[in-house]
Design a protein around this motif. Structure first.
Motif, PDB file in Angstrom:
ATOM      1  N   GLU A  47      -1.893 -14.477   1.287  1.00  0.00           N
ATOM      2  CA  GLU A  47      -0.492 -14.132   1.556  1.00  0.00           C
ATOM      3  C   GLU A  47       0.285 -13.939   0.252  1.00  0.00           C
ATOM      4  O   GLU A  47       1.100 -13.018   0.141  1.00  0.00           O
ATOM      5  CB  GLU A  47       0.168 -15.187   2.436  1.00  0.00           C
ATOM      6  N   ASN A  48       0.028 -14.778  -0.747  1.00  0.00           N
ATOM      7  CA  ASN A  48       0.708 -14.650  -2.040  1.00  0.00           C
ATOM      8  C   ASN A  48       0.326 -13.343  -2.739  1.00  0.00           C
ATOM      9  O   ASN A  48       1.179 -12.654  -3.310  1.00  0.00           O
ATOM     10  CB  ASN A  48       0.404 -15.840  -2.944  1.00  0.00           C
ATOM     11  N   VAL A  49      -0.950 -12.999  -2.698  1.00  0.00           N
ATOM     12  CA  VAL A  49      -1.397 -11.756  -3.326  1.00  0.00           C
ATOM     13  C   VAL A  49      -0.787 -10.552  -2.604  1.00  0.00           C
ATOM     14  O   VAL A  49      -0.320  -9.607  -3.247  1.00  0.00           O
ATOM     15  CB  VAL A  49      -2.943 -11.660  -3.354  1.00  0.00           C
ATOM     16  N   CYS A  50      -0.780 -10.584  -1.295  1.00  0.00           N
ATOM     17  CA  CYS A  50      -0.200  -9.469  -0.528  1.00  0.00           C
ATOM     18  C   CYS A  50       1.285  -9.332  -0.819  1.00  0.00           C
ATOM     19  O   CYS A  50       1.792  -8.205  -0.968  1.00  0.00           O
ATOM     20  CB  CYS A  50      -0.449  -9.667   0.966  1.00  0.00           C
ATOM     21  N   GLU A  51       1.984 -10.427  -0.934  1.00  0.00           N
ATOM     22  CA  GLU A  51       3.412 -10.374  -1.268  1.00  0.00           C
ATOM     23  C   GLU A  51       3.608  -9.804  -2.666  1.00  0.00           C
ATOM     24  O   GLU A  51       4.516  -9.002  -2.899  1.00  0.00           O
ATOM     25  CB  GLU A  51       4.041 -11.776  -1.162  1.00  0.00           C
ATOM     26  N   PHE A  52       2.751 -10.181  -3.599  1.00  0.00           N
ATOM     27  CA  PHE A  52       2.803  -9.652  -4.965  1.00  0.00           C
ATOM     28  C   PHE A  52       2.612  -8.128  -4.954  1.00  0.00           C
ATOM     29  O   PHE A  52       3.365  -7.392  -5.610  1.00  0.00           O
ATOM     30  CB  PHE A  52       1.730 -10.328  -5.821  1.00  0.00           C
ATOM     31  N   LEU A  64     -11.818   0.698   6.397  1.00  0.00           N
ATOM     32  CA  LEU A  64     -10.378   0.520   6.239  1.00  0.00           C
ATOM     33  C   LEU A  64      -9.587   1.725   6.727  1.00  0.00           C
ATOM     34  O   LEU A  64      -8.383   1.630   6.941  1.00  0.00           O
ATOM     35  CB  LEU A  64     -10.040   0.242   4.775  1.00  0.00           C
ATOM     36  N   GLY A  65     -10.271   2.861   6.876  1.00  0.00           N
ATOM     37  CA  GLY A  65      -9.596   4.073   7.315  1.00  0.00           C
ATOM     38  C   GLY A  65      -8.619   4.613   6.291  1.00  0.00           C
ATOM     39  O   GLY A  65      -7.602   5.205   6.657  1.00  0.00           O
ATOM     40  N   ILE A  66      -8.924   4.401   5.018  1.00  0.00           N
ATOM     41  CA  ILE A  66      -7.999   4.840   3.968  1.00  0.00           C
ATOM     42  C   ILE A  66      -8.344   6.241   3.480  1.00  0.00           C
ATOM     43  O   ILE A  66      -9.493   6.671   3.534  1.00  0.00           O
ATOM     44  CB  ILE A  66      -7.972   3.856   2.777  1.00  0.00           C
ATOM     45  N   GLY A  67      -7.317   6.934   3.024  1.00  0.00           N
ATOM     46  CA  GLY A  67      -7.514   8.245   2.441  1.00  0.00           C
ATOM     47  C   GLY A  67      -8.155   8.122   1.070  1.00  0.00           C
ATOM     48  O   GLY A  67      -8.401   7.038   0.569  1.00  0.00           O
ATOM     49  N   GLY A  68      -8.391   9.252   0.482  1.00  0.00           N
ATOM     50  CA  GLY A  68      -9.030   9.290  -0.827  1.00  0.00           C
ATOM     51  C   GLY A  68     -10.119  10.334  -0.793  1.00  0.00           C
ATOM     52  O   GLY A  68     -10.066  11.284  -0.024  1.00  0.00           O
ATOM     53  N   GLY A  69     -11.088  10.154  -1.626  1.00  0.00           N
ATOM     54  CA  GLY A  69     -12.162  11.119  -1.659  1.00  0.00           C
ATOM     55  C   GLY A  69     -13.307  10.654  -2.518  1.00  0.00           C
ATOM     56  O   GLY A  69     -13.309   9.534  -3.022  1.00  0.00           O
ATOM     57  N   LEU A  70     -14.267  11.539  -2.670  1.00  0.00           N
ATOM     58  CA  LEU A  70     -15.443  11.278  -3.493  1.00  0.00           C
ATOM     59  C   LEU A  70     -15.539  12.408  -4.518  1.00  0.00           C
ATOM     60  O   LEU A  70     -15.575  13.583  -4.137  1.00  0.00           O
ATOM     61  CB  LEU A  70     -16.702  11.223  -2.631  1.00  0.00           C
ATOM     62  N   ALA A 129      -9.164  -3.513  -2.159  1.00  0.00           N
ATOM     63  CA  ALA A 129      -8.847  -2.536  -1.108  1.00  0.00           C
ATOM     64  C   ALA A 129      -8.387  -3.244   0.165  1.00  0.00           C
ATOM     65  O   ALA A 129      -7.385  -2.860   0.774  1.00  0.00           O
ATOM     66  CB  ALA A 129     -10.056  -1.645  -0.829  1.00  0.00           C
ATOM     67  N   TYR A 130      -9.099  -4.274   0.568  1.00  0.00           N
ATOM     68  CA  TYR A 130      -8.729  -4.998   1.782  1.00  0.00           C
ATOM     69  C   TYR A 130      -7.372  -5.672   1.632  1.00  0.00           C
ATOM     70  O   TYR A 130      -6.547  -5.633   2.545  1.00  0.00           O
ATOM     71  CB  TYR A 130      -9.804  -6.022   2.156  1.00  0.00           C
ATOM     72  N   LEU A 131      -7.119  -6.272   0.465  1.00  0.00           N
ATOM     73  CA  LEU A 131      -5.821  -6.915   0.230  1.00  0.00           C
ATOM     74  C   LEU A 131      -4.693  -5.883   0.219  1.00  0.00           C
ATOM     75  O   LEU A 131      -3.616  -6.133   0.762  1.00  0.00           O
ATOM     76  CB  LEU A 131      -5.839  -7.709  -1.077  1.00  0.00           C
ATOM     77  N   ALA A 132      -4.942  -4.743  -0.388  1.00  0.00           N
ATOM     78  CA  ALA A 132      -3.915  -3.691  -0.443  1.00  0.00           C
ATOM     79  C   ALA A 132      -3.578  -3.190   0.956  1.00  0.00           C
ATOM     80  O   ALA A 132      -2.402  -2.996   1.282  1.00  0.00           O
ATOM     81  CB  ALA A 132      -4.383  -2.546  -1.336  1.00  0.00           C
ATOM     82  N   VAL A 133      -4.592  -2.995   1.781  1.00  0.00           N
ATOM     83  CA  VAL A 133      -4.349  -2.550   3.160  1.00  0.00           C
ATOM     84  C   VAL A 133      -3.597  -3.623   3.943  1.00  0.00           C
ATOM     85  O   VAL A 133      -2.672  -3.319   4.696  1.00  0.00           O
ATOM     86  CB  VAL A 133      -5.667  -2.149   3.859  1.00  0.00           C
TER      87      VAL A 133
END
Length: 158
Positions: A14-19, A83-89, A46-50
């Motif tokens: 929770e602290n990291v996500c708030e940061f 995670l279903g995140i955008g981006g690419g390779l 990636a998981y924390l960012a999502v």
């Protein structure tokens, strides 16, 4: 036996996500961009960012070269998909080879050539991430770990 500190993972998360939320809000950005290497560090970030920002505000780019293992590539794709995140390779091998070809001149000393060449790939990756961060008005979120920081070998600002 090793004495581990008293640690509540849920509070830490929770602290990291708030940061992460605060940094994105304070920068008036739309989200974050990160490199997905297939390793544990980039997967956790990636998981924390999502968790902090939601799927639509996180983009993960897989930037392999010929030295990237098939397992790392598979794992990075799995994180991106799960995670279903955008981006690419984007394979960086051609960039890397072209860079070295253009920079190698006849009078370069041989002594530091291997180290200098090895440092090009992480910097190319960061350049690509910053490129996309500027396009999407996002922050680049780093995936380095404490060992890299303590040893002093990590890619700054990424």
């Amino acid at each position: 036996m090793i004495d581990l500190p008293n640690f509540d993972a849920n509070i830490f998360i929770e602290n990291v996500c708030e940061f992460i939320k605060e940094k994105v809000q304070n920068a008036n950005c739309n989200g974050v961009i990160l490199g997905l290497s297939g390793g544990i560090d980039s997967a956790v970030v990636a998981y924390l960012a999502v968790k902090a920002l939601g799927t639509s505000n996180v983009r993960g780019y897989i930037l392999p070269s010929k030295t990237t293992s098939e397992q790392d590539l598979t794992d990075a794709k799995l994180v991106q998909k799960e995670l279903g995140i955008g981006g690419g390779l984007i394979c960086i091998e051609d960039f890397y080879n072209d860079f070295l070809k253009r920079c190698n001149v006849d009078d370069l000393p041989e002594s530091n050539n291997n180290l200098a060449s090895a440092n090009v790939k992480p910097r190319l990756r960061m350049t690509i991430l910053y490129y996309y961060a500027a396009i999407y008005h996002c922050l680049v979120i780093g995936t380095g770990n404490k060992t890299e920081l303590n040893v002093g070998y990590f890619t700054k600002y990424g």
